[in-house]
Design a protein around this motif. Structure first.
Motif, mmCIF file in Angstrom:
data_model
loop_
_atom_site.group_PDB
_atom_site.id
_atom_site.type_symbol
_atom_site.label_atom_id
_atom_site.label_comp_id
_atom_site.label_asym_id
_atom_site.label_seq_id
_atom_site.Cartn_x
_atom_site.Cartn_y
_atom_site.Cartn_z
ATOM 1 N N PHE A 14 40.902 -26.855 11.230
ATOM 2 C CA PHE A 14 40.518 -25.454 11.356
ATOM 3 C C PHE A 14 40.977 -24.695 10.123
ATOM 4 O O PHE A 14 42.178 -24.698 9.799
ATOM 5 C CB PHE A 14 41.165 -24.831 12.601
ATOM 6 C CG PHE A 14 40.749 -25.489 13.887
ATOM 7 C CD1 PHE A 14 39.596 -25.095 14.539
ATOM 8 C CD2 PHE A 14 41.519 -26.501 14.449
ATOM 9 C CE1 PHE A 14 39.218 -25.699 15.728
ATOM 10 C CE2 PHE A 14 41.156 -27.105 15.633
ATOM 11 C CZ PHE A 14 39.989 -26.707 16.272
ATOM 12 N N VAL A 15 40.037 -24.072 9.427
ATOM 13 C CA VAL A 15 40.338 -23.268 8.249
ATOM 14 C C VAL A 15 39.487 -22.004 8.310
ATOM 15 O O VAL A 15 38.666 -21.833 9.212
ATOM 16 C CB VAL A 15 40.059 -24.043 6.932
ATOM 17 C CG1 VAL A 15 40.962 -25.256 6.806
ATOM 18 C CG2 VAL A 15 38.597 -24.446 6.817
ATOM 19 N N GLY A 16 39.656 -21.131 7.348
ATOM 20 C CA GLY A 16 38.827 -19.932 7.246
ATOM 21 C C GLY A 16 37.636 -20.207 6.343
ATOM 22 O O GLY A 16 37.718 -21.007 5.415
ATOM 23 N N GLU A 17 36.522 -19.536 6.614
ATOM 24 C CA GLU A 17 35.329 -19.776 5.810
ATOM 25 C C GLU A 17 35.501 -19.354 4.355
ATOM 26 O O GLU A 17 34.791 -19.851 3.486
ATOM 27 C CB GLU A 17 34.110 -19.068 6.414
ATOM 28 C CG GLU A 17 34.154 -17.561 6.318
ATOM 29 C CD GLU A 17 32.917 -16.902 6.893
ATOM 30 O OE1 GLU A 17 31.885 -17.573 7.056
ATOM 31 O OE2 GLU A 17 32.993 -15.698 7.181
ATOM 32 N N ASN A 18 36.448 -18.485 4.067
ATOM 33 C CA ASN A 18 36.684 -18.047 2.692
ATOM 34 C C ASN A 18 37.697 -18.917 1.952
ATOM 35 O O ASN A 18 37.942 -18.697 0.766
ATOM 36 C CB ASN A 18 37.151 -16.594 2.664
ATOM 37 C CG ASN A 18 36.062 -15.639 3.093
ATOM 38 O OD1 ASN A 18 34.881 -15.952 3.033
ATOM 39 N ND2 ASN A 18 36.460 -14.460 3.544
ATOM 40 N N GLU A 49 34.502 -16.215 16.403
ATOM 41 C CA GLU A 49 35.696 -15.420 16.631
ATOM 42 C C GLU A 49 36.895 -16.349 16.715
ATOM 43 O O GLU A 49 36.769 -17.489 17.172
ATOM 44 C CB GLU A 49 35.560 -14.624 17.928
ATOM 45 C CG GLU A 49 36.653 -13.609 18.155
ATOM 46 C CD GLU A 49 36.312 -12.655 19.298
ATOM 47 O OE1 GLU A 49 36.657 -11.480 19.176
ATOM 48 O OE2 GLU A 49 35.732 -13.095 20.297
ATOM 49 N N GLY A 50 38.045 -15.877 16.279
ATOM 50 C CA GLY A 50 39.245 -16.687 16.392
ATOM 51 C C GLY A 50 40.429 -16.039 15.713
ATOM 52 O O GLY A 50 40.312 -15.004 15.067
ATOM 53 N N THR A 59 36.385 -11.760 13.811
ATOM 54 C CA THR A 59 35.248 -11.769 14.710
ATOM 55 C C THR A 59 33.977 -11.377 13.981
ATOM 56 O O THR A 59 34.027 -10.623 13.006
ATOM 57 C CB THR A 59 35.482 -10.830 15.921
ATOM 58 O OG1 THR A 59 34.341 -10.876 16.758
ATOM 59 C CG2 THR A 59 35.741 -9.406 15.490
ATOM 60 N N SER A 60 32.861 -11.862 14.450
ATOM 61 C CA SER A 60 31.574 -11.492 13.869
ATOM 62 C C SER A 60 31.008 -10.248 14.551
ATOM 63 O O SER A 60 29.992 -9.728 14.133
ATOM 64 C CB SER A 60 30.577 -12.648 14.004
ATOM 65 O OG SER A 60 30.363 -12.962 15.357
ATOM 66 N N ARG A 61 31.691 -9.763 15.586
ATOM 67 C CA ARG A 61 31.179 -8.613 16.336
ATOM 68 C C ARG A 61 31.451 -7.282 15.637
ATOM 69 O O ARG A 61 30.738 -6.331 15.837
ATOM 70 C CB ARG A 61 31.768 -8.583 17.741
ATOM 71 C CG ARG A 61 31.254 -9.740 18.593
ATOM 72 C CD ARG A 61 31.760 -9.663 20.000
ATOM 73 N NE ARG A 61 33.176 -9.998 20.016
ATOM 74 C CZ ARG A 61 34.089 -9.362 20.724
ATOM 75 N NH1 ARG A 61 33.772 -8.368 21.488
ATOM 76 N NH2 ARG A 61 35.347 -9.745 20.690
ATOM 77 N N SER A 64 33.627 -4.718 10.085
ATOM 78 C CA SER A 64 34.812 -4.592 9.246
ATOM 79 C C SER A 64 35.716 -5.822 9.312
ATOM 80 O O SER A 64 36.530 -6.033 8.435
ATOM 81 C CB SER A 64 35.617 -3.345 9.632
ATOM 82 O OG SER A 64 36.086 -3.476 10.961
ATOM 83 N N LEU A 65 35.583 -6.625 10.376
ATOM 84 C CA LEU A 65 36.438 -7.793 10.525
ATOM 85 C C LEU A 65 35.656 -9.107 10.409
ATOM 86 O O LEU A 65 36.162 -10.156 10.752
ATOM 87 C CB LEU A 65 37.152 -7.757 11.878
ATOM 88 C CG LEU A 65 38.099 -6.590 12.109
ATOM 89 C CD1 LEU A 65 38.648 -6.645 13.524
ATOM 90 C CD2 LEU A 65 39.232 -6.607 11.110
ATOM 91 N N SER A 66 34.403 -9.031 9.933
ATOM 92 C CA SER A 66 33.565 -10.218 9.926
ATOM 93 C C SER A 66 33.823 -11.121 8.719
ATOM 94 O O SER A 66 33.050 -12.012 8.445
ATOM 95 C CB SER A 66 32.088 -9.822 9.986
ATOM 96 O OG SER A 66 31.725 -9.099 8.828
ATOM 97 N N GLU A 67 34.908 -10.879 8.040
ATOM 98 C CA GLU A 67 35.263 -11.710 6.900
ATOM 99 C C GLU A 67 36.129 -12.878 7.358
ATOM 100 O O GLU A 67 36.884 -12.771 8.310
ATOM 101 C CB GLU A 67 36.029 -10.889 5.869
ATOM 102 C CG GLU A 67 35.271 -9.688 5.375
ATOM 103 C CD GLU A 67 36.152 -8.762 4.563
ATOM 104 O OE1 GLU A 67 37.351 -9.018 4.433
ATOM 105 O OE2 GLU A 67 35.611 -7.770 4.075
#
Length: 126
Positions: A14-18, A49-50, A59-61, A64-67
């Motif tokens: 599990f990693v971040g997409e960035n 989300e996670g 979260t993608s919802r 502002s937090l979809s990063e």
């Protein structure tokens, strides 16, 4: 083609997409290294989300937090092959989580291609 049935090991990272490795997405580097190592297969799953060690919810919802949404890379192969791959993973993953699970493969196979086979659009494959 690798033959894989019966007892196996599932590696989930599990990693971040960035997250990156030398200006390339980290998840892509992991998949390409798994392929080069001859592992049976790897897939990348994009989360919606996670949260992780930072406790910050991604979260993608909310725009502002979809990063930096969560990404899971799943690799399945024999225990020996997955264990042999772990040192490369140690080098790559600085922030993230890696989990090993025993699993049982009931089917592993793909289409065998030959020179005369045509694809879905009717073109001959190479």
């Amino acid at each position: 083609m690798t033959r894989l049935t019966g007892n196996a090991l599932r590696l989930t990272v599990f990693v971040g997409e960035n997250d990156t490795w030398h200006h390339k997405p980290l998840y892509s580097e992991i998949v390409h290294r798994a392929h080069a190592a001859g592992l049976a297969g790897a897939s990348v799953f994009h989360g919606v989300e996670g949260f992780g060690a930072s406790s910050r919810i991604h979260t993608s919802r909310l725009l502002s937090l979809s990063e930096d949404l969560p990404v899971a890379i799943v690799v399945v192969d024999t225990e020996e092959r997955v264990q042999a791959f772990l040192p490369q993973l140690e080098e790559l993953v600085v922030d993230g989580l890696a989990v090993l699970d025993e699993c049982h493969v009931i089917r592993y196979g793909g289409r065998a291609k030959n020179q005369d086979e045509t694809d879905v659009k009717g073109k001959k494959s190479l």
